[in-house]
Scaffold this motif. Structure first.
Motif, PDB file in Angstrom:
ATOM      1  N   SER A 170      37.538  32.523  45.104  1.00 51.15           N
ATOM      2  CA  SER A 170      37.752  32.806  46.524  1.00 51.15           C
ATOM      3  C   SER A 170      37.430  34.259  46.839  1.00 51.15           C
ATOM      4  CB  SER A 170      39.204  32.498  46.911  1.00 51.15           C
ATOM      5  OG  SER A 170      39.465  31.117  46.792  1.00 51.15           O
ATOM      6  N   ALA A 171      37.827  35.155  45.943  1.00 53.23           N
ATOM      7  CA  ALA A 171      37.503  36.570  46.117  1.00 53.23           C
ATOM      8  C   ALA A 171      36.000  36.787  46.064  1.00 53.23           C
ATOM      9  CB  ALA A 171      38.197  37.402  45.031  1.00 53.23           C
ATOM     10  N   VAL A 197      34.482  41.960  42.841  1.00 57.39           N
ATOM     11  CA  VAL A 197      35.252  40.722  42.689  1.00 57.39           C
ATOM     12  C   VAL A 197      36.631  41.019  42.114  1.00 57.39           C
ATOM     13  CG1 VAL A 197      35.351  38.473  41.535  1.00 57.39           C
ATOM     14  CG2 VAL A 197      33.170  39.322  42.425  1.00 57.39           C
ATOM     15  N   ILE A 198      36.693  41.876  41.118  1.00 58.66           N
ATOM     16  CA  ILE A 198      37.974  42.239  40.489  1.00 58.66           C
ATOM     17  C   ILE A 198      38.898  42.881  41.511  1.00 58.66           C
ATOM     18  CG2 ILE A 198      39.036  43.787  38.803  1.00 58.66           C
ATOM     19  CD1 ILE A 198      36.430  43.296  37.097  1.00 58.66           C
ATOM     20  N   GLN A 199      38.346  43.819  42.281  1.00 57.50           N
ATOM     21  CA  GLN A 199      39.170  44.504  43.287  1.00 57.50           C
ATOM     22  C   GLN A 199      39.673  43.528  44.347  1.00 57.50           C
ATOM     23  OE1 GLN A 199      37.104  47.518  45.524  1.00 57.50           O
ATOM     24  NE2 GLN A 199      38.979  48.513  46.188  1.00 57.50           N
ATOM     25  N   ARG A 200      38.771  42.648  44.831  1.00 58.18           N
ATOM     26  CA  ARG A 200      39.148  41.709  45.884  1.00 58.18           C
ATOM     27  C   ARG A 200      40.167  40.685  45.384  1.00 58.18           C
ATOM     28  NH1 ARG A 200      38.124  41.327  51.460  1.00 58.18           N
ATOM     29  NH2 ARG A 200      36.044  42.159  51.065  1.00 58.18           N
ATOM     30  N   SER A 201      40.069  40.306  44.116  1.00 63.07           N
ATOM     31  CA  SER A 201      40.966  39.280  43.579  1.00 63.07           C
ATOM     32  C   SER A 201      42.383  39.787  43.370  1.00 63.07           C
ATOM     33  CB  SER A 201      40.417  38.749  42.257  1.00 63.07           C
ATOM     34  OG  SER A 201      40.547  39.720  41.230  1.00 63.07           O
ATOM     35  N   GLY A 202      42.534  41.106  43.181  1.00 62.17           N
ATOM     36  CA  GLY A 202      43.849  41.656  42.903  1.00 62.17           C
ATOM     37  C   GLY A 202      44.292  41.472  41.462  1.00 62.17           C
TER      38      GLY A 202
END
Length: 209
Positions: free
Chosen positions: A18-19, A37-42
């Protein structure tokens, strides 16, 4: 140490995808990085890399997700009971993409275009996408065959050839929606109905061979 359940892993994978979808919808595949992607996923980098070894795997998973959604839209309409007309089928597929965008705030049609482009460029993505497109065409061909069985379609037509043309209408909707920005699912369905029903041959003109 608590055991990680299959449900937990599926949820984490979906969280990452989803991120990634948000990133791709905003920036496209080429500008999207694993760091984005890592940052957006949390999640931590280790957590993300535990599910996807790299960006290529995420791209393939996104392409699979987008194309599977379209196939599920066909299955959903067929499962309702009555065999849908071709224009209803196209309208439902287009409407599913629109509804997903409204529900999630992410324009899935932008992701679809990016996924198609990657499938043309990257053989690994094409290897994922091609069977899914083939499966979608098979589903549509089944609908056409059912319409023939009810006397609602030319019995001499090849359902698989018809399905190729019908599936080709979906990218047409997506591209016009994104580029011209004056197309919606309901209007497009009406236009497809007119396309199928509106032609009138001049008197005396021979039928095509």
């Amino acid at each position: 140490m608590p055991r990680v359940t299959d449900e937990h892993r599926a949820a984490r994978r979906e969280q990452i995808l989803s991120a990634a979808v948000v990133c791709v919808a905003e920036e496209g595949f080429h500008k999207t990085t694993m760091a984005h992607v890592i940052q957006r996923s949390g999640l931590s980098a280790g957590a993300v890399y535990g599910y996807f070894r790299g960006k290529d795997e995420i791209i393939a998973a996104i392409a699979e997700q987008a194309l599977t959604l379209v196939t599920h839209a066909v299955d959903e309409l067929v499962a309702a009971g009555q065999v849908p007309s071709v224009w209803e089928l196209v309208g439902h597929i287009a409407g599913t993409a629109e509804a997903r965008a409204a529900a999630t705030g992410v324009d899935l049609t932008r992701v679809m275009v990016a996924a198609w482009a990657e499938a043309v460029r990257d053989e690994r993505v094409r290897a994922v996408a091609a069977p899914l497109v083939a499966r979608l065409r098979d589903r549509v061909a089944d609908v056409v065959a059912a319409l023939q069985g009810e006397g609602r379609w030319d019995p001499g037509a090849d359902p698989h050839l018809v399905a190729q043309a019908v599936v080709g209408l979906v990218p047409g909707f997506v591209l016009q929606r994104l580029i011209v920005q004056d197309v919606d699912a309901a209007g497009y369905a009406v236009a497809v109905r007119g396309l199928l029903e509106g032609q009138r041959e001049p008197a005396g003109r021979p039928a095509p061979a």
